[in-house]
Design a protein around this motif. Sequence first.
Motif, PDB file in Angstrom:
ATOM      1  N   ALA A  34       0.826  -1.207   0.000  1.00 16.41           N
ATOM      2  CA  ALA A  34       0.000   0.000   0.000  1.00 16.41           C
ATOM      3  C   ALA A  34       0.859   1.255   0.000  1.00 16.41           C
ATOM      4  N   SER A  35       1.952   1.210   0.741  1.00 10.89           N
ATOM      5  CA  SER A  35       2.858   2.355   0.778  1.00 10.89           C
ATOM      6  C   SER A  35       3.512   2.580  -0.574  1.00 10.89           C
ATOM      7  N   ALA A  36       3.941   1.493  -1.230  1.00 11.62           N
ATOM      8  CA  ALA A  36       4.584   1.607  -2.534  1.00 11.62           C
ATOM      9  C   ALA A  36       3.654   2.222  -3.567  1.00 11.62           C
ATOM     10  N   ASN A  37       2.359   2.015  -3.380  1.00  9.99           N
ATOM     11  CA  ASN A  37       1.369   2.581  -4.296  1.00  9.99           C
ATOM     12  C   ASN A  37       0.915   3.979  -3.898  1.00  9.99           C
ATOM     13  N   GLY A  38       1.467   4.485  -2.789  1.00  7.14           N
ATOM     14  CA  GLY A  38       1.101   5.829  -2.353  1.00  7.14           C
ATOM     15  C   GLY A  38      -0.249   5.928  -1.696  1.00  7.14           C
ATOM     16  N   TRP A  39      -0.778   4.806  -1.253  1.00  8.26           N
ATOM     17  CA  TRP A  39      -2.126   4.800  -0.671  1.00  8.26           C
ATOM     18  C   TRP A  39      -2.129   5.123   0.813  1.00  8.26           C
ATOM     19  N   ILE A  40      -1.008   4.902   1.489  1.00  8.64           N
ATOM     20  CA  ILE A  40      -0.930   5.158   2.927  1.00  8.64           C
ATOM     21  C   ILE A  40       0.403   5.813   3.253  1.00  8.64           C
ATOM     22  N   VAL A  42       1.223   4.602   9.655  1.00  5.12           N
ATOM     23  CA  VAL A  42       0.419   3.381   9.740  1.00  5.12           C
ATOM     24  C   VAL A  42       1.139   2.322  10.568  1.00  5.12           C
ATOM     25  N   VAL A  43       2.442   2.166  10.365  1.00  6.05           N
ATOM     26  CA  VAL A  43       3.199   1.170  11.124  1.00  6.05           C
ATOM     27  C   VAL A  43       3.183   1.495  12.611  1.00  6.05           C
TER      28      VAL A  43
END
Length: 332
Positions: free
Chosen positions: A289-295, A300-301
């Motif tokens: 999700a991070s790689a896709n820029g969604w979060i 989040v971690v």
Amino acid sequence: MAFPIVRHRRLRQSAAMRNLMRETVLTANDFIYPIFVTYGTNIREEIGSMPGVYHLSMDLLEAEIRDIVSLGIQAIMLFGVPDHKDAEGSSAYDPNGIVQEATRAIKGWAPELIVMADTCLCQFTDHGHCGVVHVHEATGTAVVDNDLSLALLVRTAVSQAEAGADVIAPSNMMDGFVAAIRDGLDEAGFTHIPILSYSVKYASSFYGPFREAAHSTPQFGDRKTYQMDPANSREALREAESDVVEGADMLMVKPALAYLDVVRQLKESFDLPVVAYNVSGEYSMVKAASANGWIDEKNVVLETLTGMKRAGADMIITYHAKDASRWLRGEE
């Protein structure tokens, strides 16, 4: 009393005020970092489904250990990827096996670092199951033989302790495994070595990336006859109670994120430390999700790990440990 006399926002007015009011504090002391060690030289191979997590050969392991220690992480969970597999997982209890060799080296480089040895056979068996497989002659059905497996798990635990492991962490979910390992360790003179039991280990769909990392995918069937049904929580209390009676020193819930209610139940029901395993699938979802820029990965971690601690976890096994430790120190 109620609004307008009671105004909850009064205690949220500034960062300093929020810090004073904070009920749950996350630190690097809470983390246990998993490491995958393999044979060979100059191997630092990123695991495809787990960005930032690597197979490491022994010659590159020291640099990783020193980085971990520098971040204030005080414990690792050690997994070995052997070069030999057989039906009984004999590499698991080989005194010169990959886990034993790595343990001795790590305790030489960083004696203060707690080495927790995963005690299971699945990475070492050619069939990928966590115990000895027995085939019934009449039906041809292959099953994991609980009692035959216990003897090999004891040999594995003692071998790991002899190599210098500080904690034995059996993850096999065989009935009676804590009692068998406790007796075996005590008989071998390791009465001081604690057992971190994978007490509540579900037959989860969140383990996929780990099985790639550990090369431990079952070659037939599944593990549902010995790992728990995800629908059950009362059963989790029975499993944990058995381990407490048998001599466990710490209790684990695996996975963590979908089972925080179970973490809370164990915390309220037993007086032993509770460990939550933030497993590979949970890690990989955040990374994707991070790689896709969604979060926002960092936020989040840290929110997720704080939630695990708030639910009752005293320790968290997480692949995010290194990044989270940096973030908690204010590094990006």
